[in-house]
Write a protein that holds these residues in place. Sequence first.
Motif, PDB file in Angstrom:
ATOM      1  N   ASP A 145      76.434  10.555  79.913  1.00  0.00           N
ATOM      2  CA  ASP A 145      75.036  10.113  79.823  1.00  0.00           C
ATOM      3  C   ASP A 145      74.080  11.264  80.129  1.00  0.00           C
ATOM      4  N   ALA A 146      74.451  12.079  81.126  1.00  0.00           N
ATOM      5  CA  ALA A 146      73.590  13.196  81.541  1.00  0.00           C
ATOM      6  C   ALA A 146      73.466  14.216  80.415  1.00  0.00           C
ATOM      7  N   LEU A 147      74.548  14.424  79.673  1.00  0.00           N
ATOM      8  CA  LEU A 147      74.544  15.387  78.563  1.00  0.00           C
ATOM      9  C   LEU A 147      73.552  14.928  77.494  1.00  0.00           C
ATOM     10  N   VAL A 148      73.613  13.654  77.149  1.00  0.00           N
ATOM     11  CA  VAL A 148      72.690  13.102  76.138  1.00  0.00           C
ATOM     12  C   VAL A 148      71.256  13.179  76.655  1.00  0.00           C
ATOM     13  N   ASN A 149      71.070  12.840  77.939  1.00  0.00           N
ATOM     14  CA  ASN A 149      69.734  12.846  78.550  1.00  0.00           C
ATOM     15  C   ASN A 149      69.124  14.249  78.524  1.00  0.00           C
ATOM     16  N   ALA A 150      69.936  15.259  78.852  1.00  0.00           N
ATOM     17  CA  ALA A 150      69.442  16.647  78.872  1.00  0.00           C
ATOM     18  C   ALA A 150      69.067  17.095  77.463  1.00  0.00           C
ATOM     19  N   GLU A 151      69.906  16.745  76.482  1.00  0.00           N
ATOM     20  CA  GLU A 151      69.655  17.188  75.103  1.00  0.00           C
ATOM     21  C   GLU A 151      68.440  16.490  74.484  1.00  0.00           C
ATOM     22  N   GLN A 152      68.272  15.197  74.777  1.00  0.00           N
ATOM     23  CA  GLN A 152      67.223  14.422  74.098  1.00  0.00           C
ATOM     24  C   GLN A 152      65.899  14.388  74.865  1.00  0.00           C
ATOM     25  N   ASN A 153      65.967  14.434  76.211  1.00  0.00           N
ATOM     26  CA  ASN A 153      64.754  14.253  77.015  1.00  0.00           C
ATOM     27  C   ASN A 153      64.398  15.448  77.888  1.00  0.00           C
ATOM     28  N   GLY A 154      65.235  16.493  77.861  1.00  0.00           N
ATOM     29  CA  GLY A 154      65.042  17.614  78.791  1.00  0.00           C
ATOM     30  C   GLY A 154      63.754  18.393  78.539  1.00  0.00           C
ATOM     31  N   ILE A 155      63.158  18.902  79.617  1.00  0.00           N
ATOM     32  CA  ILE A 155      61.966  19.757  79.514  1.00  0.00           C
ATOM     33  C   ILE A 155      62.215  21.023  80.327  1.00  0.00           C
ATOM     34  N   ILE A 156      62.005  22.169  79.712  1.00  0.00           N
ATOM     35  CA  ILE A 156      62.117  23.443  80.439  1.00  0.00           C
ATOM     36  C   ILE A 156      60.737  24.092  80.466  1.00  0.00           C
ATOM     37  N   PHE A 157      60.247  24.371  81.661  1.00  0.00           N
ATOM     38  CA  PHE A 157      58.932  24.987  81.855  1.00  0.00           C
ATOM     39  C   PHE A 157      59.162  26.469  82.160  1.00  0.00           C
ATOM     40  N   ILE A 158      58.748  27.343  81.239  1.00  0.00           N
ATOM     41  CA  ILE A 158      58.946  28.792  81.440  1.00  0.00           C
ATOM     42  C   ILE A 158      57.630  29.392  81.920  1.00  0.00           C
ATOM     43  N   ASP A 159      57.583  29.727  83.205  1.00  0.00           N
ATOM     44  CA  ASP A 159      56.366  30.268  83.795  1.00  0.00           C
ATOM     45  C   ASP A 159      56.342  31.786  83.619  1.00  0.00           C
ATOM     46  N   GLU A 160      55.170  32.379  83.791  1.00  0.00           N
ATOM     47  CA  GLU A 160      54.997  33.849  83.718  1.00  0.00           C
ATOM     48  C   GLU A 160      55.515  34.418  82.394  1.00  0.00           C
ATOM     49  N   ILE A 161      55.329  33.663  81.314  1.00  0.00           N
ATOM     50  CA  ILE A 161      55.866  34.134  80.026  1.00  0.00           C
ATOM     51  C   ILE A 161      55.104  35.357  79.527  1.00  0.00           C
ATOM     52  N   ASP A 162      53.863  35.538  80.040  1.00  0.00           N
ATOM     53  CA  ASP A 162      53.088  36.715  79.612  1.00  0.00           C
ATOM     54  C   ASP A 162      53.686  38.013  80.169  1.00  0.00           C
ATOM     55  N   LYS A 163      54.481  37.899  81.242  1.00  0.00           N
ATOM     56  CA  LYS A 163      55.035  39.122  81.864  1.00  0.00           C
ATOM     57  C   LYS A 163      56.167  39.726  81.023  1.00  0.00           C
ATOM     58  N   ILE A 164      56.669  38.941  80.062  1.00  0.00           N
ATOM     59  CA  ILE A 164      57.708  39.523  79.191  1.00  0.00           C
ATOM     60  C   ILE A 164      57.117  39.916  77.835  1.00  0.00           C
ATOM     61  N   ALA A 165      55.778  39.808  77.717  1.00  0.00           N
ATOM     62  CA  ALA A 165      55.123  40.268  76.481  1.00  0.00           C
ATOM     63  C   ALA A 165      54.779  41.736  76.662  1.00  0.00           C
ATOM     64  N   SER A 166      55.108  42.552  75.677  1.00  0.00           N
ATOM     65  CA  SER A 166      54.777  43.977  75.793  1.00  0.00           C
ATOM     66  C   SER A 166      53.786  44.322  74.692  1.00  0.00           C
ATOM     67  N   GLY A 167      52.806  45.149  75.041  1.00  0.00           N
ATOM     68  CA  GLY A 167      51.763  45.521  74.079  1.00  0.00           C
ATOM     69  C   GLY A 167      52.331  46.219  72.868  1.00  0.00           C
ATOM     70  N   SER A 168      51.561  46.248  71.784  1.00  0.00           N
ATOM     71  CA  SER A 168      52.040  46.907  70.562  1.00  0.00           C
ATOM     72  C   SER A 168      52.072  48.419  70.756  1.00  0.00           C
ATOM     73  N   GLY A 169      52.716  49.084  69.851  1.00  0.00           N
ATOM     74  CA  GLY A 169      52.792  50.553  69.955  1.00  0.00           C
ATOM     75  C   GLY A 169      54.158  50.995  70.424  1.00  0.00           C
ATOM     76  N   TYR A 170      54.203  52.228  70.944  1.00  0.00           N
ATOM     77  CA  TYR A 170      55.473  52.823  71.346  1.00  0.00           C
ATOM     78  C   TYR A 170      56.056  52.102  72.560  1.00  0.00           C
ATOM     79  N   ARG A 171      57.315  51.709  72.442  1.00  0.00           N
ATOM     80  CA  ARG A 171      57.934  50.964  73.528  1.00  0.00           C
ATOM     81  C   ARG A 171      59.042  51.790  74.164  1.00  0.00           C
ATOM     82  N   SER A 172      59.064  51.783  75.502  1.00  0.00           N
ATOM     83  CA  SER A 172      60.164  52.474  76.192  1.00  0.00           C
ATOM     84  C   SER A 172      60.347  51.837  77.554  1.00  0.00           C
ATOM     85  N   GLY A 173      61.456  52.117  78.185  1.00  0.00           N
ATOM     86  CA  GLY A 173      61.698  51.669  79.562  1.00  0.00           C
ATOM     87  C   GLY A 173      61.605  50.166  79.709  1.00  0.00           C
TER      88      GLY A 173
END
Length: 478
Positions: free
Chosen positions: A276-304
């Motif tokens: 039941d838990a497997l079905v519940n996770a697949e059909q009703n699950g919610i994942i909140f990803i915080d600080e998603i802007d911290k993995i955005a990198s500006g355009s241009g040359y990328r390094s490090g």
Amino acid sequence: MANKLYQMTPKEIVNELDKYIIGQDDAKKSVAIALRNRYRRSLLSEEMREEITPKNILMMGPTGCGKTEIARRLAKLMDAPFVKVEATKFTEVGYVGRDVDSMVRDLMEASIRITKQAMLEEKYSIADELAEERIIEAIIPGKGRNVAGETSRGPFDFLLGNGGYVSQKEQYEQQQAAAAKDETERDTELAREQVRQQLKDGLLEEQYIEIQVTDAPKNNQLDMGNEGMSIAIGNIFGDMAPKKKKTKKVKVKDARKILREEEAQNLIDMDQVTDDALVNAEQNGIIFIDEIDKIASGSGYRSGADVSREGVQRDILPIVEGSVINTKHGPVKTDHILFIGAGAFHTAKPTDLIPELQGRFPIRVELENLDKETFVKILTIPENALLKQHKALLETEGIEIEFTEEAVDEIAEMAHLMNEQTENIGARRLHTILERLLEDISFNIPDMETEKVVIDRDYVKEIFEEKIHPEDIDRFIL
């Protein structure tokens, strides 16, 4: 599994969130519609249901304006599995952060917990009766005990003894013993009935009794280096060995809770819980990803570090798009999990995320900056308003605090000005101000003569006059 939140209309969901979060109506509306769409989808035919994927949400707004609070309140309101992760923990130095799949594993664990709890609650009524019987048994042991004078006869007595011949004397003794046993059983049953009635009347709650409980072995986890793939040694050998019992001496009221949980655990089927838990996770699950802007990198040359950040985006992408993640409870499909991304986006913009990831968050919501009026509402209106919290804390030591309307107005004005003058940390500024404002009162409580303290505008100004210099205000407000 029926879910009370999904069956609420979008307006009802927003009203529920309004009790705790002031303003940010657009964000609340988007979340409410996304949840309602889940319910609508569950009413469709199987073929159609598979075609409809959730519309993920991206929240943008400065820190302290309510993004995480919306997520927290949803988690509390919901019966559905919910997990909050920080995107930054996947970008530790040298990219040795947590495995991105762990968010789905955490969701599955949350789902197991919710589903198990729901099943336990269904069994509690039966478990209560069984627990009461065990308490009565502990107070008056009666069942399964030989009465003095009774001779137990084994299956081989006929062969090994006297060929089954019983003398008259032996017959008489056995009849006497049987009569004595019947009488003792009647007395015991009578006493047990009295105890049962006393338990119902709550007369024995403080009495100490000895109960037998299952001694649960500590699960020794052997971590294989890959998250979620650890082996519980206790589980491997624990199923082979018989379960050990231990005796505990506790009060009747505590025994009732312990035995109720144990009996309910014995009544549920863990395989069914996992399915039941497997079905519940697949059909009703919610994942909140915080600080998603911290993995955005500006355009241009990328390094490090930028390369590492983009790597995390590429790792998150297949999970948001829909893939199968192996967990210790079975494979979980992420196609129908709802993802809510949130970030301040001060330096980066949503367009700095890789295009594929942007496309997976079609609903964009901008949260507004908080102004003075909003601060006043935050201080007074919600069920858990900050002023109510501080009043309750100080009331525990017999001090009653009253804030005048002018004082609340002044606190809101200061929070607004401080956010304008220095960093904008949103509603968190109110915590800073109130802690500083009540510091002296909290510190001096044991020696205080008065039982009521009124905080007015003058008191607030006096505490903060060195913090905010009026002549500088013009310089900071553009």
